[in-house]
Design a protein around this motif. Structure first.
Motif, PDB file in Angstrom:
ATOM      1  N   LYS A  99      -6.943  12.798   2.276  1.00  0.00           N
ATOM      2  CA  LYS A  99      -6.463  12.499   3.636  1.00  0.00           C
ATOM      3  C   LYS A  99      -6.577  11.006   3.934  1.00  0.00           C
ATOM      4  CE  LYS A  99      -6.937  13.888   8.496  1.00  0.00           C
ATOM      5  NZ  LYS A  99      -6.922  12.517   9.007  1.00  0.00           N
ATOM      6  N   ASP A 100      -7.700  10.393   3.509  1.00  0.00           N
ATOM      7  CA  ASP A 100      -7.881   8.952   3.736  1.00  0.00           C
ATOM      8  C   ASP A 100      -6.816   8.137   2.997  1.00  0.00           C
ATOM      9  OD1 ASP A 100     -10.099   9.404   5.313  1.00  0.00           O
ATOM     10  OD2 ASP A 100     -11.559   8.986   3.721  1.00  0.00           O
ATOM     11  N   ILE A 101      -6.487   8.551   1.796  1.00  0.00           N
ATOM     12  CA  ILE A 101      -5.450   7.850   1.027  1.00  0.00           C
ATOM     13  C   ILE A 101      -4.111   7.945   1.751  1.00  0.00           C
ATOM     14  CG2 ILE A 101      -4.110   7.887  -1.125  1.00  0.00           C
ATOM     15  CD1 ILE A 101      -6.692   8.853  -2.537  1.00  0.00           C
ATOM     16  N   HIS A 102      -3.778   9.152   2.188  1.00  0.00           N
ATOM     17  CA  HIS A 102      -2.504   9.339   2.881  1.00  0.00           C
ATOM     18  C   HIS A 102      -2.500   8.620   4.233  1.00  0.00           C
ATOM     19  CE1 HIS A 102      -1.828  13.285   0.430  1.00  0.00           C
ATOM     20  NE2 HIS A 102      -1.516  12.203  -0.261  1.00  0.00           N
ATOM     21  N   ASP A 103      -3.618   8.656   4.957  1.00  0.00           N
ATOM     22  CA  ASP A 103      -3.699   7.984   6.261  1.00  0.00           C
ATOM     23  C   ASP A 103      -3.536   6.478   6.114  1.00  0.00           C
ATOM     24  OD1 ASP A 103      -4.047  10.405   7.507  1.00  0.00           O
ATOM     25  OD2 ASP A 103      -6.208  10.152   7.864  1.00  0.00           O
ATOM     26  N   ALA A 104      -3.975   5.940   4.969  1.00  0.00           N
ATOM     27  CA  ALA A 104      -3.826   4.506   4.725  1.00  0.00           C
ATOM     28  C   ALA A 104      -2.394   4.146   4.342  1.00  0.00           C
ATOM     29  CB  ALA A 104      -4.785   4.058   3.623  1.00  0.00           C
ATOM     30  N   VAL A 164       0.838  -1.207   0.000  1.00  0.00           N
ATOM     31  CA  VAL A 164       0.000   0.000   0.000  1.00  0.00           C
ATOM     32  C   VAL A 164       0.869   1.252   0.000  1.00  0.00           C
ATOM     33  CG1 VAL A 164      -1.642   1.353   1.371  1.00  0.00           C
ATOM     34  CG2 VAL A 164      -1.994  -1.103   1.085  1.00  0.00           C
ATOM     35  N   SER A 165       1.980   1.202   0.689  1.00  0.00           N
ATOM     36  CA  SER A 165       2.868   2.370   0.775  1.00  0.00           C
ATOM     37  C   SER A 165       3.452   2.775  -0.574  1.00  0.00           C
ATOM     38  CB  SER A 165       4.008   2.098   1.755  1.00  0.00           C
ATOM     39  OG  SER A 165       4.800   1.001   1.310  1.00  0.00           O
ATOM     40  N   GLU A 166       3.423   1.861  -1.541  1.00  0.00           N
ATOM     41  CA  GLU A 166       3.958   2.164  -2.874  1.00  0.00           C
ATOM     42  C   GLU A 166       2.867   2.474  -3.891  1.00  0.00           C
ATOM     43  OE1 GLU A 166       7.144   2.677  -3.586  1.00  0.00           O
ATOM     44  OE2 GLU A 166       7.454   2.401  -1.429  1.00  0.00           O
ATOM     45  N   LEU A 167       1.607   2.377  -3.487  1.00  0.00           N
ATOM     46  CA  LEU A 167       0.511   2.709  -4.409  1.00  0.00           C
ATOM     47  C   LEU A 167       0.447   4.216  -4.616  1.00  0.00           C
ATOM     48  CD1 LEU A 167      -2.388   0.422  -3.098  1.00  0.00           C
ATOM     49  CD2 LEU A 167      -0.921   0.036  -5.112  1.00  0.00           C
ATOM     50  N   ARG A 168       0.110   4.615  -5.838  1.00  0.00           N
ATOM     51  CA  ARG A 168      -0.036   6.049  -6.153  1.00  0.00           C
ATOM     52  C   ARG A 168      -1.365   6.231  -6.877  1.00  0.00           C
ATOM     53  NH1 ARG A 168       4.044   9.658  -9.870  1.00  0.00           N
ATOM     54  NH2 ARG A 168       3.796  11.646  -8.812  1.00  0.00           N
ATOM     55  N   ILE A 169      -2.226   7.075  -6.337  1.00  0.00           N
ATOM     56  CA  ILE A 169      -3.582   7.249  -6.838  1.00  0.00           C
ATOM     57  C   ILE A 169      -3.731   8.631  -7.471  1.00  0.00           C
ATOM     58  CG2 ILE A 169      -6.033   7.116  -6.266  1.00  0.00           C
ATOM     59  CD1 ILE A 169      -4.381   4.529  -5.728  1.00  0.00           C
ATOM     60  N   PHE A 170      -4.218   8.659  -8.710  1.00  0.00           N
ATOM     61  CA  PHE A 170      -4.488   9.930  -9.381  1.00  0.00           C
ATOM     62  C   PHE A 170      -5.788  10.503  -8.835  1.00  0.00           C
ATOM     63  CE2 PHE A 170      -6.292  12.760 -12.451  1.00  0.00           C
ATOM     64  CZ  PHE A 170      -5.224  13.396 -13.076  1.00  0.00           C
ATOM     65  N   VAL A 171      -5.738  11.770  -8.404  1.00  0.00           N
ATOM     66  CA  VAL A 171      -6.914  12.471  -7.884  1.00  0.00           C
ATOM     67  C   VAL A 171      -6.867  13.921  -8.369  1.00  0.00           C
ATOM     68  CG1 VAL A 171      -8.230  13.136  -5.822  1.00  0.00           C
ATOM     69  CG2 VAL A 171      -6.828  11.050  -5.778  1.00  0.00           C
ATOM     70  N   LEU A 172      -7.990  14.428  -8.828  1.00  0.00           N
ATOM     71  CA  LEU A 172      -8.053  15.851  -9.143  1.00  0.00           C
ATOM     72  C   LEU A 172      -7.968  16.657  -7.844  1.00  0.00           C
ATOM     73  CD1 LEU A 172     -10.830  16.014 -11.895  1.00  0.00           C
ATOM     74  CD2 LEU A 172      -8.359  16.251 -12.218  1.00  0.00           C
ATOM     75  N   ASN A 173      -7.136  17.673  -7.868  1.00  0.00           N
ATOM     76  CA  ASN A 173      -6.891  18.457  -6.651  1.00  0.00           C
ATOM     77  C   ASN A 173      -8.004  19.488  -6.462  1.00  0.00           C
ATOM     78  OD1 ASN A 173      -5.629  19.423  -4.379  1.00  0.00           O
ATOM     79  ND2 ASN A 173      -4.099  20.625  -5.482  1.00  0.00           N
ATOM     80  N   ARG A 174      -9.101  19.025  -5.885  1.00  0.00           N
ATOM     81  CA  ARG A 174     -10.267  19.860  -5.656  1.00  0.00           C
ATOM     82  C   ARG A 174     -10.687  19.775  -4.184  1.00  0.00           C
ATOM     83  NH1 ARG A 174      -9.002  21.282 -10.027  1.00  0.00           N
ATOM     84  NH2 ARG A 174     -10.265  21.405 -11.930  1.00  0.00           N
ATOM     85  N   LYS A 175     -11.354  20.815  -3.714  1.00  0.00           N
ATOM     86  CA  LYS A 175     -11.804  20.852  -2.321  1.00  0.00           C
ATOM     87  C   LYS A 175     -12.683  19.648  -1.998  1.00  0.00           C
ATOM     88  CE  LYS A 175     -14.118  23.890   1.019  1.00  0.00           C
ATOM     89  NZ  LYS A 175     -14.780  25.206   1.218  1.00  0.00           N
ATOM     90  N   ARG A 176     -13.502  19.229  -2.971  1.00  0.00           N
ATOM     91  CA  ARG A 176     -14.411  18.099  -2.731  1.00  0.00           C
ATOM     92  C   ARG A 176     -13.659  16.803  -2.428  1.00  0.00           C
ATOM     93  NH1 ARG A 176     -15.106  19.355  -8.335  1.00  0.00           N
ATOM     94  NH2 ARG A 176     -14.114  17.825  -9.722  1.00  0.00           N
ATOM     95  N   HIS A 177     -12.364  16.762  -2.751  1.00  0.00           N
ATOM     96  CA  HIS A 177     -11.582  15.544  -2.564  1.00  0.00           C
ATOM     97  C   HIS A 177     -10.669  15.591  -1.338  1.00  0.00           C
ATOM     98  CE1 HIS A 177     -11.965  14.753  -7.151  1.00  0.00           C
ATOM     99  NE2 HIS A 177     -12.934  14.149  -6.486  1.00  0.00           N
ATOM    100  N   HIS A 178     -10.683  16.690  -0.601  1.00  0.00           N
ATOM    101  CA  HIS A 178      -9.724  16.829   0.502  1.00  0.00           C
ATOM    102  C   HIS A 178      -9.846  15.698   1.517  1.00  0.00           C
ATOM    103  CE1 HIS A 178      -8.865  21.407  -0.171  1.00  0.00           C
ATOM    104  NE2 HIS A 178      -8.455  20.646  -1.150  1.00  0.00           N
ATOM    105  N   ALA A 179     -11.056  15.312   1.866  1.00  0.00           N
ATOM    106  CA  ALA A 179     -11.233  14.231   2.843  1.00  0.00           C
ATOM    107  C   ALA A 179     -10.720  12.907   2.278  1.00  0.00           C
ATOM    108  CB  ALA A 179     -12.698  14.114   3.240  1.00  0.00           C
ATOM    109  N   MET A 180     -11.000  12.642   1.004  1.00  0.00           N
ATOM    110  CA  MET A 180     -10.542  11.394   0.383  1.00  0.00           C
ATOM    111  C   MET A 180      -9.013  11.364   0.281  1.00  0.00           C
ATOM    112  SD  MET A 180     -11.512   9.715  -3.301  1.00  0.00           S
ATOM    113  CE  MET A 180     -10.793  11.073  -4.228  1.00  0.00           C
TER     114      MET A 180
END
Length: 319
Positions: free
Chosen positions: A180-185, A162-178
């Motif tokens: 954080k969840d990705i980084h927390d995992a 999991v520490s080596e997974l990289r997830i593409f996400v659009l950098n939008r306010k609506r995604h801030h919680a998600m």
């Protein structure tokens, strides 16, 4: 029943489609780096519509530039041509309009098609929550799962920590919680301001250091992405995700359920689908327009959903 091959099986048909995206890309290039999104988009729309009128198709625009009242060309429901085959089309004359206007990498002209009746009608939906994973993770991740469980399943499918997974996400306010969840995992992100079509492509192909795409972007791009995900053997899920009360009311009135995830095969019900893209500025899928001695060199990629075939074409056109 006739056993004659249909128009989609004609060897020349996919290659004729390059004229559509090449025209839009060349028109858009004139506005690269001029900080004028609307002018660039308008030029690409005009050029794409003119090119569509010059090939032998009978098309209905399912995914276009908006409703007829606000988009004089390539609006949802517009009919183009009277030939064959009878198709539905999804168009994005400039995917990455901001990037085009700012003169930075990753913009392209995009066109996708499928037989009549194959594309799911998204109606007034403008935003879609998406999950795109590569072939190795196909059938192994449920889009309704929490972020951490998705990442654990992706890790197992790709045989990658999991520490080596990289997830593409659009950098939008609506995604801030998600995010954080990705980084927390323990996983990483690739945060981009625009271009989730390119993000999905990176997730589907090796060599781009992206393992999946999570999050909400445009609904039109969702249909387009579902088509090339089929071609590349991965898996796509999407659900309409209205971003305001007005859109939510329109989506509900149209009969769409914002809580329901749909598979790529539900969004595009035929494998007889084709994706075409021509680069404006270089990105992970297409090289950008290059001007040399009064000519423009364009790179076009065609992906066939049925066979997975990929064609890389280079044109040299007078400028």
């Amino acid at each position: 029943m006739s056993t004659r091959p249909g128009p989609f099986d004609r060897a020349d048909f996919p290659f004729a489609l390059r004229l559509v995206t090449e025209a839009a890309a060349l028109a858009a290039y004139e506005w690269v780096g001029r900080s004028k999104k609307e002018e660039g988009d308008g030029a690409a729309v005009d050029a794409m519509r003119k090119a569509l009128g010059q090939i032998n198709i009978n098309a209905v625009v399912m995914i276009g530039e908006g409703e007829k009242d606000h988009a004089p060309l390539l609006y949802r429901g517009e009919r183009i041509g009277s030939g064959e085959p009878e198709i539905e089309i999804a168009v994005d004359p400039i995917e990455g309009t901001t990037n085009m206007a700012n003169g930075v990498d990753n913009s392209m002209a995009v066109f996708a098609l499928a037989p009549r009746g194959a594309m799911f009608d998204l109606g007034p939906s403008f935003y879609m929550d998406k999950l795109v994973v590569p072939a190795a993770a196909k059938g192994k991740i449920d889009p309704t799962w929490p972020v951490k469980k998705k990442l654990e399943a992706l890790s197992a499918a790709l045989n990658k920590p999991v520490s080596e997974l990289r997830i593409f996400v659009l950098n939008r306010k609506r995604h801030h919680a998600m995010i954080k969840d990705i980084h927390d995992a323990g996983a990483r992100t690739m945060l981009q301001e625009n271009g989730d079509v390119a993000g999905a492509f990176m997730a589907l192909q090796k060599g781009h250091n992206v393992d999946a795409l999570f999050g909400t972007g445009g609904s039109p791009e969702g249909i387009i992405t579902a088509i090339f995900t089929k071609a590349l053997g991965g898996e796509f899920f999407g659900r309409v995700d209205p971003q305001g009360e007005e859109e939510a009311a329109k989506v509900k009135a149209f009969g769409l359920d914002s809580g329901k995830w749909m598979s790529g095969s539900e969004l595009v019900k035929s494998d007889d689908a084709i994706f075409v893209a021509s680069g404006i500025n270089s990105g992970p899928l297409c090289r950008g327009v290059i001007i040399e001695k009064g000519f423009a060199r364009l790179h076009t990629v065609i992906l066939m959903a049925k066979t997975g075939a990929r064609y890389d074409l280079v044109s040299r056109l007078p400028r």
